[in-house]
Design a protein around this motif. Structure first.
Motif: not given
Length: 439
Positions: A44-72
């Protein structure tokens, strides 16, 4: 996995509807790779992930109902830790996805992700805490979601900035810039080496929403200025806060420029009318958005409406006085309604007239008369029958989520008054397609 960019191309061409996207079908497929090293979680609120050599950069993180789904979904793709997350703004559909990554870091004995946002985001969370009850009510009404409860805890940013800042996450160069638009704490991320623009809710595949009638002040003119700035960057991939991505420099520039023009027209026409001495009533019924812009697939008034934007521009510059002296210190609404009912021959006559006006297609007038009838006789069966009928019809005719929510709420109130049931139950039945309303 469905090709999200191919679908986005069809949406741009008008060959596919955005409701497919909003059904959640793409989210259930996990992360979508839009380009090398660019992952999108289309929620519903988009999340964007960018892999880097130091780890992931994330722009926006979404809502609480789907936090576990994003992690999975993220862990299905990579074991890399979340290094940094940026909130585009503090609305709750963008700031609740970090929790599972924090918990993982604690379990692993690693440093938890760094969260960065504009300096106005922490005060926003504090205001949300102070107005939790109000925000519960208005969001129940706006989204016809009677079970919704506003959150009481937030993941505050670890770092804030004021106007602009630069991040280097591994090999990724990220330029952050603040602008006011839907909120006063909005952040835009520009990745110049990749020609990628993360614009947050400055672009949402709907006519922009600086007019929300139930929320705090929004900023149409500054929104347009930010869009003009973004349009001049030469971005080749636009990653919006809601809706599908836009690929191609020409399309990105066109989408951003059209949206800016839409807001500029509404803003400038409103201010010109105010400068000429017009009242709010005159402004609301004279300022319009060009039909050719409203016909664009990304500017349809499906969430907000141009009329609401006009009202918010007035509120920004003109305060709450609408130009009608009787409204400066008005009588209680119920008292006025009873006087009008007395002149008309009773509340039942007002209700009858409301239904006549509805049948004639005069929806706005019908709404006035239905509300007058119910205010004049709060327990009247005829009044509430008419009110439920009128506002059900208005809800069906409305195009925007905001208008539909208010009208459906009013109809549910009257239906509940008629049968002694709970208003929220009527809203739940309606959402499930089992409503007993017979209009």
């Amino acid at each position: 996995m469905t090709d999200l960019l191919d679908y986005a191309d069809k949406v741009w061409r008008g060959e596919a509807e955005t409701r497919v996207y909003h059904s959640g079908v793409f989210r259930r497929e996990g992360l979508h790779e839009l380009a090398d090293g660019v992952w999108m979680w289309p929620a519903f609120g988009n999340v964007y992930l960018f892999p880097t050599r130091d780890g992931l950069f994330c722009f926006d993180t979404g809502e609480r109902r789907t936090a576990a789904d994003l992690f999975d979904a993220t862990r299905a793709r990579t074991d890399a830790r979340l290094h940094t997350a940026v909130y585009s703004h503090g609305h709750i559909d963008h700031v609740f996805g970090v929790g599972p990554f924090d918990a993982e870091a604690e379990e692993r004995g690693l440093r938890r992700p760094a969260v960065l946002a504009h300096e106005n985001t922490p005060p926003r969370f504090q205001r949300y805490d102070r107005t939790r009850g109000y925000n519960t009510v208005i969001n129940q009404r706006q989204f016809q979601s009677p079970g919704f409860r506003w959150p009481s805890e937030y993941r505050y940013p670890d770092l804030t900035y004021r106007d602009a800042t630069t991040l280097r996450v591994g090999d990724l160069d990220v330029r952050l810039r603040h602008a006011r638009g839907e909120t006063d704490d909005a952040t835009i991320a520009w990745l110049p080496e990749r020609k990628i623009l993360c614009c947050g809710d400055f672009f949402i595949w709907s006519s922009p929403n600086p007019g929300n009638p139930q929320k705090v002040q929004r900023y149409a003119a500054e929104w347009a200025q930010a869009l003009r700035w973004m349009a001049g960057l030469g971005a080749e991939l636009l990653l919006p806060g809601h809706g599908v991505p836009i690929a191609g420099a020409d399309r990105v520039r066109t989408a951003l420029s059209d949206t800016a023009e839409f807001l500029e027209i509404l803003h400038n026409q409103t201010v010109d009318a105010m400068n000429a001495g017009a009242t709010l009533d005159e402004v609301v019924h004279s300022v319009t958005a060009p039909a050719e812009l409203l016909a664009k697939p990304y500017l349809k008034p499906s969430y907000d409406e141009p009329e609401f934007v006009v009202r918010n521009v007035w509120r920004l510059y003109g305060g709450w006085y609408d130009g009608n002296p009787a409204n400066l210190k008005p009588a209680p609404r119920a008292d006025l309604s009873r006087e009008i009912a007395s002149l008309a021959g009773g509340a039942d006559r007002l209700a009858e007239r409301a239904r006549e006006l509805l049948a004639a297609g005069e929806h706005r007038l019908a709404g006035h008369f239905a509300q007058l009838a119910a205010d004049a006789e709060p327990t009247g069966e005829i009044a509430h029958t008419a009110r439920a009928e009128v506002f059900t019809a208005l809800e069906k005719a409305a195009t925007s989520t905001m208008a539909k929510g208010v009208y459906a709420w009013a109809a549910a109130e009257s239906q509940a008054a008629l049968d002694g049931a709970d208003r929220d139950e009527h809203l739940r039945l309606r959402a499930a397609g089992r409503t007993r309303w017979a209009f």
